[in-house]
Design a protein around this motif. Structure first.
Motif, PDB file in Angstrom:
ATOM      1  N   LEU A  81     -91.326 -36.829 -23.223  1.00  0.00           N
ATOM      2  CA  LEU A  81     -91.182 -36.349 -24.863  1.00  0.00           C
ATOM      3  C   LEU A  81     -90.125 -37.754 -25.327  1.00  0.00           C
ATOM      4  O   LEU A  81     -90.252 -38.667 -26.367  1.00  0.00           O
ATOM      5  N   ASN A  82     -89.009 -37.567 -24.965  1.00  0.00           N
ATOM      6  CA  ASN A  82     -88.004 -38.958 -25.356  1.00  0.00           C
ATOM      7  C   ASN A  82     -86.688 -38.777 -24.593  1.00  0.00           C
ATOM      8  O   ASN A  82     -86.299 -37.519 -24.727  1.00  0.00           O
ATOM      9  N   PRO A  83     -86.434 -39.841 -23.379  1.00  0.00           N
ATOM     10  CA  PRO A  83     -85.430 -39.830 -23.140  1.00  0.00           C
ATOM     11  C   PRO A  83     -84.200 -39.591 -23.686  1.00  0.00           C
ATOM     12  O   PRO A  83     -82.646 -38.997 -22.777  1.00  0.00           O
ATOM     13  N   LEU A  84     -83.839 -40.304 -24.926  1.00  0.00           N
ATOM     14  CA  LEU A  84     -82.796 -39.625 -25.948  1.00  0.00           C
ATOM     15  C   LEU A  84     -82.743 -38.132 -26.074  1.00  0.00           C
ATOM     16  O   LEU A  84     -80.909 -37.890 -26.154  1.00  0.00           O
ATOM     17  N   GLY A  85     -83.271 -37.337 -25.835  1.00  0.00           N
ATOM     18  CA  GLY A  85     -83.216 -35.748 -26.034  1.00  0.00           C
ATOM     19  C   GLY A  85     -81.614 -35.172 -24.188  1.00  0.00           C
ATOM     20  O   GLY A  85     -80.992 -34.554 -25.079  1.00  0.00           O
ATOM     21  N   TYR A  86     -82.007 -36.028 -23.173  1.00  0.00           N
ATOM     22  CA  TYR A  86     -80.564 -36.476 -22.569  1.00  0.00           C
ATOM     23  C   TYR A  86     -78.929 -36.632 -23.036  1.00  0.00           C
ATOM     24  O   TYR A  86     -78.321 -35.851 -23.108  1.00  0.00           O
ATOM     25  N   VAL A  87     -79.260 -37.537 -23.730  1.00  0.00           N
ATOM     26  CA  VAL A  87     -78.235 -38.259 -24.461  1.00  0.00           C
ATOM     27  C   VAL A  87     -77.644 -37.026 -25.401  1.00  0.00           C
ATOM     28  O   VAL A  87     -76.764 -37.012 -25.269  1.00  0.00           O
ATOM     29  N   LEU A  88     -78.874 -36.609 -26.272  1.00  0.00           N
ATOM     30  CA  LEU A  88     -78.149 -35.321 -27.018  1.00  0.00           C
ATOM     31  C   LEU A  88     -77.550 -34.136 -26.869  1.00  0.00           C
ATOM     32  O   LEU A  88     -76.192 -33.641 -27.190  1.00  0.00           O
ATOM     33  N   LEU A  89     -78.679 -33.956 -25.884  1.00  0.00           N
ATOM     34  CA  LEU A  89     -77.734 -32.626 -24.352  1.00  0.00           C
ATOM     35  C   LEU A  89     -75.953 -32.493 -24.759  1.00  0.00           C
ATOM     36  O   LEU A  89     -75.831 -32.089 -25.136  1.00  0.00           O
ATOM     37  N   MET A  90     -76.539 -34.016 -24.071  1.00  0.00           N
ATOM     38  CA  MET A  90     -74.682 -33.885 -23.356  1.00  0.00           C
ATOM     39  C   MET A  90     -73.889 -34.116 -24.446  1.00  0.00           C
ATOM     40  O   MET A  90     -73.114 -33.559 -24.340  1.00  0.00           O
ATOM     41  N   ILE A  91     -74.434 -34.963 -25.729  1.00  0.00           N
ATOM     42  CA  ILE A  91     -73.271 -34.850 -26.662  1.00  0.00           C
ATOM     43  C   ILE A  91     -72.835 -33.100 -27.172  1.00  0.00           C
ATOM     44  O   ILE A  91     -71.945 -32.897 -27.562  1.00  0.00           O
ATOM     45  N   MET A  92     -74.088 -32.916 -27.381  1.00  0.00           N
ATOM     46  CA  MET A  92     -73.976 -31.398 -27.992  1.00  0.00           C
ATOM     47  C   MET A  92     -73.810 -30.601 -27.173  1.00  0.00           C
ATOM     48  O   MET A  92     -72.451 -29.400 -28.084  1.00  0.00           O
ATOM     49  N   ILE A  93     -73.494 -31.052 -26.142  1.00  0.00           N
ATOM     50  CA  ILE A  93     -72.327 -29.797 -25.357  1.00  0.00           C
ATOM     51  C   ILE A  93     -71.367 -30.506 -25.059  1.00  0.00           C
ATOM     52  O   ILE A  93     -69.769 -29.512 -25.394  1.00  0.00           O
ATOM     53  N   ALA A  94     -71.106 -31.592 -24.905  1.00  0.00           N
ATOM     54  CA  ALA A  94     -69.704 -32.134 -24.843  1.00  0.00           C
ATOM     55  C   ALA A  94     -68.164 -32.139 -26.305  1.00  0.00           C
ATOM     56  O   ALA A  94     -67.376 -31.556 -25.960  1.00  0.00           O
ATOM     57  N   ALA A  95     -69.582 -32.306 -27.346  1.00  0.00           N
ATOM     58  CA  ALA A  95     -68.177 -32.522 -28.846  1.00  0.00           C
ATOM     59  C   ALA A  95     -67.655 -31.525 -28.972  1.00  0.00           C
ATOM     60  O   ALA A  95     -66.606 -31.525 -29.153  1.00  0.00           O
ATOM     61  N   PRO A  96     -68.227 -30.096 -29.110  1.00  0.00           N
ATOM     62  CA  PRO A  96     -67.499 -29.003 -29.810  1.00  0.00           C
ATOM     63  C   PRO A  96     -67.019 -28.434 -28.983  1.00  0.00           C
ATOM     64  O   PRO A  96     -65.628 -28.198 -29.182  1.00  0.00           O
ATOM     65  N   ILE A  97     -67.282 -28.153 -27.451  1.00  0.00           N
ATOM     66  CA  ILE A  97     -65.730 -28.434 -26.242  1.00  0.00           C
ATOM     67  C   ILE A  97     -64.573 -28.896 -26.307  1.00  0.00           C
ATOM     68  O   ILE A  97     -63.183 -28.350 -26.550  1.00  0.00           O
ATOM     69  N   TRP A  98     -65.085 -30.382 -26.969  1.00  0.00           N
ATOM     70  CA  TRP A  98     -63.677 -31.171 -26.729  1.00  0.00           C
ATOM     71  C   TRP A  98     -62.884 -31.187 -28.035  1.00  0.00           C
ATOM     72  O   TRP A  98     -62.025 -31.304 -27.903  1.00  0.00           O
ATOM     73  N   ILE A  99     -63.285 -30.846 -29.315  1.00  0.00           N
ATOM     74  CA  ILE A  99     -62.920 -30.918 -30.487  1.00  0.00           C
ATOM     75  C   ILE A  99     -61.838 -29.418 -30.453  1.00  0.00           C
ATOM     76  O   ILE A  99     -61.152 -29.168 -30.115  1.00  0.00           O
ATOM     77  N   VAL A 100     -62.611 -27.852 -29.472  1.00  0.00           N
ATOM     78  CA  VAL A 100     -62.326 -27.644 -29.639  1.00  0.00           C
ATOM     79  C   VAL A 100     -60.427 -27.274 -28.314  1.00  0.00           C
ATOM     80  O   VAL A 100     -59.340 -27.354 -29.220  1.00  0.00           O
ATOM     81  N   TYR A 101     -60.985 -28.122 -27.688  1.00  0.00           N
ATOM     82  CA  TYR A 101     -59.797 -28.877 -26.433  1.00  0.00           C
ATOM     83  C   TYR A 101     -58.948 -29.229 -27.982  1.00  0.00           C
ATOM     84  O   TYR A 101     -57.218 -28.707 -27.017  1.00  0.00           O
TER      85      TYR A 101
END
Lengths: 139, 112
Positions: free
Chosen positions: A74-94
């Motif tokens: 459907l769209n390979p960019l989905g994987y990039v988005l998934l990584m950002i959406m998982i990593a970014a909030p955790i990183w911000i809270v950290y």
């Protein structure tokens, strides 16, 4: 100089939350048909041509349902988005707990990295290929 | 620096900056050493009007943000269809100010 830590974190955090809300909305109330007429994407709405990241919502939903190949199709960019959406909030809270600014430093390094010609030209090329593929698929 | 030169600079380049910055820029330039004139007068600034046009035409791909040097934000817009279309519309109104801020940052490297 340039963007301040809190401002960047706020923007990323709001963007991620909006992404989650959008995903949950699409998950709970799946659109009846993904025709070219019903889309939030401005480019597709006005020109009927899908943009390079059209289909990433469906891609993310497929990945979350375990259909990894369909997600890629459907769209390979989905994987990039998934990584950002998982990593970014955790990183911000950290960073918020530690009172550090490692994400800001990483963000600035990434900006410099992406601006290099040796990185930027292949990246643009990949996006264009993805775009052509999107148009071909008629996402 | 010579007030005449500075006023010439302001006249030609005022459109590239936020109006509330212009007076401060003028004071700074007058206090500055004459030897920096060549580098200051040859800085290439980004035109806010150009970025507005790009934003309207290709904003949902994030190209406006890439052009003014906001690579990270540009990637963000590109990956999300211009922030689900909302960010793209918000940027039609924000991009001129963002361009002027970027120009100010560019000039500041020489001013301080």
């Amino acid at each position: 100089m340039s963007i301040s830590r809190n401002r960047l974190y706020l923007i990323i955090f709001i963007a991620c939350m909006a992404g989650y809300v959008w995903l949950i909305m699409n998950w709970l109330f799946p659109p009846v048909h993904h025709s070219k007429e019903t889309s939030i994407c401005l480019l597709k709405h006005f020109t009927n041509i899908p943009c390079p990241s059209c289909g990433s919502t469906r891609s993310l939903l497929s990945i979350l349902n375990g259909n990894f190949l369909q997600g890629f199709y459907l769209n390979p960019l989905g994987y990039v988005l998934l990584m950002i959406m998982i990593a970014a909030p955790i990183w911000i809270v950290y960073d918020w707990i530690k009172k550090s600014q490692s994400l800001l430093i990483f963000y600035k390094k990434t900006e410099v990295f992406l601006s290099k010609k040796t990185v930027a030209i292949p990246a643009i090329f990949l996006i264009l290929i993805n775009w052509a593929w999107n148009i071909y698929k008629g996402i | 620096m010579d007030a005449q030169k500075v006023d010439m600079f302001i006249l030609t380049n005022a459109k590239f900056f936020e109006s509330h910055h212009v007076a401060a820029i003028r004071d700074r330039l007058i206090a500055m050493d004459d030897s920096k004139w060549v580098s200051v007068s040859t800085i290439q600034f980004k035109d806010p009007t150009t970025s507005l046009i790009v934003s309207i035409l290709a904003g949902s791909l994030g190209i406006d943000r890439f052009i003014i040097g906001d690579t990270g934000m540009g990637v963000g817009k590109l990956l999300t269809c211009g922030g689900l279309g909302i960010w793209a519309i918000v940027d039609w109104f924000m991009i001129q100010g963002a361009t002027r801020e970027k120009n100010m940052q560019k000039l500041q490297q020489f001013l301080y």
